[in-house]
Motif scaffolding. Structure first.
Motif, PDB file in Angstrom:
ATOM      1  N   MET A   1      23.994  -0.177  28.187  1.00  6.83           N
ATOM      2  CA  MET A   1      25.327   0.317  27.889  1.00  6.83           C
ATOM      3  C   MET A   1      25.338   1.835  28.104  1.00  6.83           C
ATOM      4  N   ARG A   2      26.419   2.293  28.710  1.00  4.22           N
ATOM      5  CA  ARG A   2      26.516   3.715  29.009  1.00  4.22           C
ATOM      6  C   ARG A   2      27.588   4.355  28.142  1.00  4.22           C
ATOM      7  N   ILE A   3      27.244   5.411  27.421  1.00  5.44           N
ATOM      8  CA  ILE A   3      28.216   6.183  26.650  1.00  5.44           C
ATOM      9  C   ILE A   3      28.027   7.645  27.032  1.00  5.44           C
ATOM     10  N   ASP A   4      29.007   8.169  27.723  1.00  6.89           N
ATOM     11  CA  ASP A   4      28.899   9.547  28.224  1.00  6.89           C
ATOM     12  C   ASP A   4      27.586   9.712  29.008  1.00  6.89           C
ATOM     13  N   ALA A   5      26.714  10.607  28.538  1.00  2.14           N
ATOM     14  CA  ALA A   5      25.461  10.833  29.261  1.00  2.14           C
ATOM     15  C   ALA A   5      24.307  10.052  28.654  1.00  2.14           C
ATOM     16  N   LEU A   6      24.622   9.080  27.815  1.00  2.00           N
ATOM     17  CA  LEU A   6      23.564   8.303  27.161  1.00  2.00           C
ATOM     18  C   LEU A   6      23.482   6.897  27.742  1.00  2.00           C
ATOM     19  N   ASP A   7      22.277   6.461  28.050  1.00  2.97           N
ATOM     20  CA  ASP A   7      22.025   5.059  28.366  1.00  2.97           C
ATOM     21  C   ASP A   7      21.440   4.433  27.108  1.00  2.97           C
ATOM     22  N   ILE A   8      22.136   3.447  26.568  1.00  5.30           N
ATOM     23  CA  ILE A   8      21.733   2.873  25.283  1.00  5.30           C
ATOM     24  C   ILE A   8      21.286   1.439  25.488  1.00  5.30           C
ATOM     25  N   THR A   9      20.150   1.110  24.921  1.00  9.15           N
ATOM     26  CA  THR A   9      19.596  -0.237  25.029  1.00  9.15           C
ATOM     27  C   THR A   9      19.251  -0.743  23.637  1.00  9.15           C
ATOM     28  N   VAL A  10      19.684  -1.958  23.332  1.00  9.79           N
ATOM     29  CA  VAL A  10      19.308  -2.591  22.068  1.00  9.79           C
ATOM     30  C   VAL A  10      18.052  -3.416  22.320  1.00  9.79           C
ATOM     31  N   LEU A  11      17.062  -3.221  21.478  1.00 12.94           N
ATOM     32  CA  LEU A  11      15.765  -3.872  21.645  1.00 12.94           C
ATOM     33  C   LEU A  11      15.451  -4.735  20.438  1.00 12.94           C
ATOM     34  N   LYS A  12      14.673  -5.762  20.673  1.00  9.57           N
ATOM     35  CA  LYS A  12      14.165  -6.568  19.567  1.00  9.57           C
ATOM     36  C   LYS A  12      12.663  -6.709  19.729  1.00  9.57           C
ATOM     37  N   GLY A  13      11.936  -6.360  18.677  1.00 12.60           N
ATOM     38  CA  GLY A  13      10.490  -6.494  18.755  1.00 12.60           C
ATOM     39  C   GLY A  13       9.792  -5.729  17.653  1.00 12.60           C
ATOM     40  N   GLY A  14       8.481  -5.805  17.667  1.00  8.71           N
ATOM     41  CA  GLY A  14       7.676  -5.059  16.721  1.00  8.71           C
ATOM     42  C   GLY A  14       7.510  -3.618  17.178  1.00  8.71           C
ATOM     43  N   GLY A  15       6.870  -2.841  16.331  1.00  8.99           N
ATOM     44  CA  GLY A  15       6.682  -1.436  16.656  1.00  8.99           C
ATOM     45  C   GLY A  15       5.898  -1.236  17.940  1.00  8.99           C
ATOM     46  N   ALA A  16       4.866  -2.044  18.133  1.00  7.64           N
ATOM     47  CA  ALA A  16       4.045  -1.913  19.333  1.00  7.64           C
ATOM     48  C   ALA A  16       4.846  -2.243  20.585  1.00  7.64           C
ATOM     49  N   GLU A  17       5.658  -3.299  20.495  1.00  7.26           N
ATOM     50  CA  GLU A  17       6.441  -3.709  21.666  1.00  7.26           C
ATOM     51  C   GLU A  17       7.503  -2.671  22.010  1.00  7.26           C
ATOM     52  N   VAL A  18       8.162  -2.185  20.986  1.00  6.12           N
ATOM     53  CA  VAL A  18       9.204  -1.184  21.226  1.00  6.12           C
ATOM     54  C   VAL A  18       8.585   0.108  21.750  1.00  6.12           C
ATOM     55  N   GLY A  19       7.455   0.479  21.165  1.00 12.17           N
ATOM     56  CA  GLY A  19       6.777   1.682  21.642  1.00 12.17           C
ATOM     57  C   GLY A  19       6.336   1.545  23.091  1.00 12.17           C
ATOM     58  N   ARG A  20       5.839   0.364  23.427  1.00 14.52           N
ATOM     59  CA  ARG A  20       5.408   0.121  24.807  1.00 14.52           C
ATOM     60  C   ARG A  20       6.599   0.170  25.767  1.00 14.52           C
ATOM     61  N   TRP A  21       7.708  -0.435  25.332  1.00 15.70           N
ATOM     62  CA  TRP A  21       8.923  -0.399  26.168  1.00 15.70           C
ATOM     63  C   TRP A  21       9.335   1.047  26.401  1.00 15.70           C
ATOM     64  N   ALA A  22       9.326   1.827  25.332  1.00  9.27           N
ATOM     65  CA  ALA A  22       9.751   3.224  25.459  1.00  9.27           C
ATOM     66  C   ALA A  22       8.818   3.991  26.392  1.00  9.27           C
ATOM     67  N   THR A  23       7.525   3.770  26.248  1.00  8.85           N
ATOM     68  CA  THR A  23       6.560   4.443  27.124  1.00  8.85           C
ATOM     69  C   THR A  23       6.785   4.040  28.577  1.00  8.85           C
ATOM     70  N   ASP A  24       6.990   2.745  28.789  1.00  8.21           N
ATOM     71  CA  ASP A  24       7.195   2.248  30.153  1.00  8.21           C
ATOM     72  C   ASP A  24       8.498   2.761  30.766  1.00  8.21           C
ATOM     73  N   HIS A  25       9.443   3.153  29.911  1.00 12.63           N
ATOM     74  CA  HIS A  25      10.737   3.617  30.425  1.00 12.63           C
ATOM     75  C   HIS A  25      10.870   5.136  30.366  1.00 12.63           C
ATOM     76  N   GLY A  26       9.743   5.802  30.319  1.00 10.16           N
ATOM     77  CA  GLY A  26       9.761   7.247  30.502  1.00 10.16           C
ATOM     78  C   GLY A  26       9.892   8.090  29.257  1.00 10.16           C
ATOM     79  N   PHE A  27       9.951   7.471  28.079  1.00 16.78           N
ATOM     80  CA  PHE A  27       9.972   8.268  26.858  1.00 16.78           C
ATOM     81  C   PHE A  27       8.586   8.872  26.641  1.00 16.78           C
ATOM     82  N   ARG A  28       8.527  10.112  26.280  1.00 15.85           N
ATOM     83  CA  ARG A  28       7.271  10.706  25.826  1.00 15.85           C
ATOM     84  C   ARG A  28       7.344  10.723  24.298  1.00 15.85           C
ATOM     85  N   LEU A  29       6.827   9.676  23.705  1.00 17.00           N
ATOM     86  CA  LEU A  29       6.940   9.559  22.251  1.00 17.00           C
ATOM     87  C   LEU A  29       5.987  10.521  21.563  1.00 17.00           C
TER      88      LEU A  29
END
Lengths: 224, 134
Positions: free
Chosen positions: A1-29
């Motif tokens: 979903m796009r809101i202005d300059a934000l790409d927003i994604t709703v995720l379902k999973g555990g901390g490890a899965e969400v963290g992995r998704w974020a890492t794979d999608h370019g977040f530097r956590l």
């Protein structure tokens, strides 16, 4: 979903899965992220990730510091406001300033209570008719009731202080110590098969920190 | 003849014992686990002059690295721009949920530091020391 300059994604999973998704999608956590993600995942498997598109923001004429308000509708009996995550990526002495506005049917009970440790109750009174009318006049806000109770909680804390969330009992009785982060859940998160839609809470979240991951909980199952 | 041989063997065994390095009891197989951006072992003693194998386990969903060296080495890496390491045994990149092994032989006694140099990780506590015993 796009809101202005934000790409927003709703995720379902555990901390490890969400963290992995974020890492794979370019977040530097930041280094605290694994523990914080597990903290929230133990309470709910639903996360919301917001990716800031700097090019899109520039094209829109946005400047550094310009926030993008996002309305998220969450069917739940009691609102719950993640505060601990506001300290993610900050050092312990960094300051966090935030305002939380709650509109409930009646005076709510809040936790942590009494207010301390960087949290302050700035306002607690019946909402005025003029305020409710003003809110109702905004796009998508016709759900605003004819009466309600307005609460404003101010966060003025160091990141090191902010180890809790804000739990709300909209009926004014006993907010959850687990939701407030004061106790660990007894068992891994489970979501009810059907959402409790008695109350629809709407939380407006200003994404002040660019590239931040905003975590929200909802009582129904959503998949990315 | 038999007696003489036994005596010789006994003397050889005694000599070997007398000359055994003081660090013989130190481990040469080391496991280090990373969880919630912390090393689970932050003070490790190893023997000098023999290969020591480190098994590095990243349990986190984020990238880490394990870089070991002296202060000058770390000063370079604090400001370095290498996003990935892999060619040197004392510089190991650890993607999420990976395990890697590396073997090092320490040629002099002293104290070396291992650090993750991703932004904020050192300040968060991702630091440990290896004490090399003669």
């Amino acid at each position: 979903m796009r809101i202005d300059a934000l790409d927003i994604t709703v995720l379902k999973g555990g901390g490890a899965e969400v963290g992995r998704w974020a890492t794979d999608h370019g977040f530097r956590l930041p280094p605290a992220a694994p523990e914080v993600l597990d903290f929230y995942a133990a309470r709910s498997p639903i996360f919301l990730a917001a990716i800031f598109d700097a090019d899109a923001a520039k094209a829109r004429g946005q400047n550094i510091g310009d926030g993008t308000p996002v309305h998220v509708t969450i069917p739940t009996a009691n609102p719950w406001v993640p505060l601990r995550i506001l300290g993610l990526g900050k050092s312990g002495d960094d300051r966090i300033d935030a305002d939380v506005y709650l509109l409930t049917d009646q005076r709510p009970a809040l936790l942590p209570y009494p207010f301390a440790n960087g949290m302050r109750l700035d306002h607690s009174a019946p909402a005025t008719v003029s305020l409710l009318n003003d809110l109702r006049s905004d796009k998508g806000m016709d759900w605003i009731p004819q009466s309600g109770w307005l609460t404003k909680v101010a966060i003025d804390a160091s990141a090191g202080q902010l180890t809790y969330d804000l739990a709300v009992d909209a009926k004014g009785t006993s907010p959850s110590r687990v939701a407030a982060g004061l106790e660990a859940p007894a068992s891994p998160t489970s979501t009810p098969a059907t959402p409790n839609a008695d109350t629809v809470a709407l939380i407006g979240i200003a994404l002040a920190a660019l590239g931040a991951i905003v975590l929200l909980r909802r009582s129904q199952t959503v998949s990315a | 003849m038999i007696l003489r041989l036994l005596v010789v063997l006994a003397l050889a065994a005694f000599a070997a014992g007398a000359c055994a390095p003081a660090n013989a009891a130190l481990p040469t197989q080391i496991g280090i686990r990373i969880h919630y951006s912390h090393f689970d072992a932050t003070k490790i003693e190893v023997p000098m002059g023999v290969p020591v194998t480190f098994t590095l386990v990243n349990d986190d969903p984020i990238d880490h690295e394990w870089l070991i060296g002296d202060e000058a080495f770390h000063a370079r890496h604090r400001n370095g721009t290498e996003a990935v390491h892999g060619d040197r045994p004392n510089e190991v990149s650890l993607p999420p949920f990976t395990t890697k092994t590396t073997t090092l032989t320490f040629d002099k006694p002293g104290v070396l530091t291992f650090i993750c140099h991703f932004p904020q990780h050192e300040a968060y506590g991702m630091v440990g020391v290896v004490i090399v015993r003669p």
